[in-house]
Write a protein that holds these residues in place. Structure first.
Motif, short mmCIF file in Angstrom:
data_model
loop_
_atom_site.label_atom_id
_atom_site.label_comp_id
_atom_site.label_asym_id
_atom_site.label_seq_id
_atom_site.Cartn_x
_atom_site.Cartn_y
_atom_site.Cartn_z
N PHE A 39 0.91 -1.27 -0.10
CA PHE A 39 0.00 -0.02 0.00
C PHE A 39 0.78 1.33 -0.23
CE2 PHE A 39 0.71 -1.14 4.40
CZ PHE A 39 1.23 0.18 5.05
N PRO A 40 0.55 2.24 -0.53
CA PRO A 40 1.14 3.52 -0.62
C PRO A 40 1.57 4.32 0.72
CG PRO A 40 -0.57 3.64 -2.20
CD PRO A 40 -0.86 2.36 -1.44
N ASP A 41 2.47 4.88 0.93
CA ASP A 41 2.62 5.61 2.08
C ASP A 41 2.46 7.22 1.82
OD1 ASP A 41 4.92 6.60 0.94
OD2 ASP A 41 6.32 6.31 2.60
N PHE A 42 1.64 7.44 0.85
CA PHE A 42 1.45 8.83 0.31
C PHE A 42 -0.20 8.85 0.10
CE2 PHE A 42 3.57 6.47 -2.89
CZ PHE A 42 2.48 6.19 -3.87
N ASP A 43 -0.69 10.10 0.21
CA ASP A 43 -1.92 10.21 0.09
C ASP A 43 -2.54 10.32 -1.60
OD1 ASP A 43 -4.64 10.14 1.18
OD2 ASP A 43 -4.55 11.93 2.23
N CYS A 44 -3.72 9.93 -1.52
CA CYS A 44 -4.46 10.04 -2.98
C CYS A 44 -4.59 11.39 -3.47
CB CYS A 44 -5.84 9.45 -3.01
SG CYS A 44 -6.97 10.26 -1.85
N ALA A 45 -5.00 11.74 -4.56
CA ALA A 45 -5.12 13.12 -5.07
C ALA A 45 -5.93 14.00 -4.32
CB ALA A 45 -5.31 12.85 -6.52
N PRO A 46 -5.36 15.20 -4.23
CA PRO A 46 -6.43 15.97 -3.45
C PRO A 46 -7.98 16.14 -4.34
CG PRO A 46 -4.51 17.19 -4.03
CD PRO A 46 -4.12 15.92 -4.33
N GLU A 47 -7.86 15.90 -5.45
CA GLU A 47 -9.19 16.29 -6.41
C GLU A 47 -10.14 15.01 -5.96
OE1 GLU A 47 -6.04 16.10 -7.85
OE2 GLU A 47 -5.84 17.94 -8.12
N LEU A 48 -9.24 13.87 -5.93
CA LEU A 48 -10.05 12.71 -5.39
C LEU A 48 -10.83 13.05 -4.02
CD1 LEU A 48 -11.02 10.02 -6.45
CD2 LEU A 48 -8.89 8.87 -5.23
N ARG A 49 -10.00 13.58 -2.91
CA ARG A 49 -10.73 13.60 -1.88
C ARG A 49 -11.66 14.93 -1.53
NH1 ARG A 49 -5.15 13.78 -0.25
NH2 ARG A 49 -5.19 15.90 0.36
N ALA A 50 -11.59 15.92 -2.68
CA ALA A 50 -12.61 16.67 -2.76
C ALA A 50 -13.72 16.26 -3.20
CB ALA A 50 -12.00 17.80 -3.56
N LEU A 51 -13.62 15.46 -4.33
CA LEU A 51 -14.92 14.81 -4.78
C LEU A 51 -15.78 13.83 -3.54
CD1 LEU A 51 -13.80 13.40 -8.49
CD2 LEU A 51 -15.33 15.23 -7.53
N VAL A 52 -14.86 13.30 -2.75
CA VAL A 52 -15.34 12.53 -1.70
C VAL A 52 -16.34 13.48 -0.79
CG1 VAL A 52 -14.98 11.17 0.61
CG2 VAL A 52 -13.49 11.00 -1.45
N THR A 53 -15.66 14.51 -0.45
CA THR A 53 -16.55 15.52 0.26
C THR A 53 -17.57 15.94 -0.29
OG1 THR A 53 -14.46 16.30 1.12
CG2 THR A 53 -16.42 17.76 1.54
#
Ligand code: PMP
Ligand code: GLN
Length: 385
Positions: A39-53
């Motif tokens: 698994f990655p030790d970095f986060d997913c794209a901020p655009e993807l997180r914004a879509l979650v919200t």
């Protein structure tokens, strides 16, 4: 709690806790650099997180349709067709599921009756054998040839019997980081032509293929597509392994059987996240650039290991690099993996756990889905051994 008074006849008597859980736990206990579980030790794209919200606030928090929301099934079908040329009907031939592990398990449950034989390749990703055995199926193992882990197609032919119901293939391959060639799939296509054998094709690393090779999906080969469940995972592609989302594509007759089980198993996959992916999949670069992204990490890790006595095996896809340690130690890989974690602070996966009997060669698997800083620190420690 008092102990259970009855007798348990375990359906999986030889199975313990998965190596990924064990090694990640050991890494956490010893504050080791965790290059074990993938698994990655970095986060997913901020655009993807914004879509979650956005979508969690959009009132789509109840059960979605059993097969998945239409826009996501359409996006998946479109992607498969544009990359591999096969047209799946999103209505009847694509299903959104809670992860690839679930998809494989459900496809096996839908098809396998006690006594059915299932061809698996060894080393085998750890979930396949138990999924077969829990349904009374009989795994029939074909060895991949060390050190290139190629498939001996004559051995595959010899393993096929009238009871063979299913074969599970995996490209790019975990744990060996190899990929199948077009020639491999053509041979398989020819071999299965006059049989009723179904294929589960685990393609979770489909977008992580290096050095100019192309991913050889079963969807590129009509004689395979017509008998295959093509399985993939959003977790690998979008750096969100914890979301547990994936998809399956298969001809209608196979998908009917899959959905009969799926509706009584998970029933649906997470609703808002389906809207998230339906929107985010429009950004094709996110998956088209993934191979270059990980190839850079592989090369960085290998460069950082230049002075080391570990010997790299080829990594043609996935986010794993296997290292042979024959020049360093005679220990069993399971012992070395534990000692490296506890004493040196780097966790890896011993490849022998993907075999029924430990093989003669000694190899550890390292995950390079990590920041360069993590990889540099890990490689520095390994180079001192
Ligand atoms: N198949 C292979 C070969 C994998 O490496 C993994 C996961 N790491 C999976 C399946 C499972 O994917 P998911 O997390 O979507 O269940
Ligand atoms: N597939 C991941 C790996 O190979 C782990 C997934 C899991 O922990 N089940 O490391």
């Amino acid at each position: 709690m008092p102990s259970y008074p009855g007798q348990i006849q375990s359906k999986l008597p030889h199975v313990g806790t998965t190596i990924f859980t064990l090694m990640s736990r050991l890494a956490a206990e010893h504050k080791a650099i965790n290059l074990s579980q993938g698994f990655p030790d970095f986060d997913c794209a901020p655009e993807l997180r914004a879509l979650v919200t956005k979508h969690f606030n959009a009132g789509v928090n109840q059960y979605p349709p059993m097969a998945g929301i239409a826009p996501l099934r359409e996006a998946v079908a479109e992607k498969i067709e544009s990359l591999y040329g096969a047209a799946y009907d999103p209505e009847h031939e694509v299903t959104i599921v809670p992860g690839a592990t679930y998809a494989i398990y459900t496809a096996v449950a839908a098809l396998i009756r006690p006594g059915d034989e299932v061809i698996l390749f060894e080393p085998t990703y750890d979930s396949y054998g138990p999924a077969v055995e829990v349904h009374g199926g009989i795994p029939v193992y074909v060895q991949l040839r060390y050190p290139d882990y190629s498939i001996d197609w004559q051995a595959v032919q010899a393993a096929i019997t009238p009871r063979t119901r299913l074969m599970i293939i995996n490209t790019p391959h975990n744990p060996t980081a190899t990929v199948l060639s077009a020639e491999d799939l053509r041979l398989l296509e020819g071999m299965l032509k006059k049989t009723n054998i179904v294929v589960i094709s685990d393609e979770v690393y489909e977008h992580i293929v290096f050095d100019g090779y192309n991913h050889q999906s079963v969807a590129r080969f009509p004689g395979l597509a017509e008998r295959s469940f093509l399985v993939s995972s959003f977790g690998k592609t979008y750096h969100v392994t914890g979301w547990k989302m994936g998809y399956v594509a298969a001809p209608r007759e196979l998908m009917n059987e899959f959905r009969k089980v799926h509706q009584f198993n998970a029933f649906v996959a997470n609703s808002p996240l389906q809207y998230v992916f339906a929107e985010y999949m429009k950004n094709k670069d996110a998956y088209l650039q993934l191979a270059a992204f990980y190839q850079k990490k592989r090369d960085f890790f290998l460069d950082s290991l230049k002075g080391s006595r570990f010997k790299p095996l080829p990594s043609r896809g996935t986010f794993f690099q296997n290292l042979s340690y024959e020049a360093i130690s005679e220990e069993k890989d399971t012992d070395l993996a534990v000692r490296l974690t506890k004493e040196h602070g780097v966790a890896s996966i011993p490849v022998s756990v993907f075999y029924r009997q430990p093989p003669a060669h000694r190899v550890l698997r390292f995950c390079f889905a990590k920041s360069e800083q993590t990889l540099a620190r890990g490689a520095e420690i390994l180079s001192r051994l």
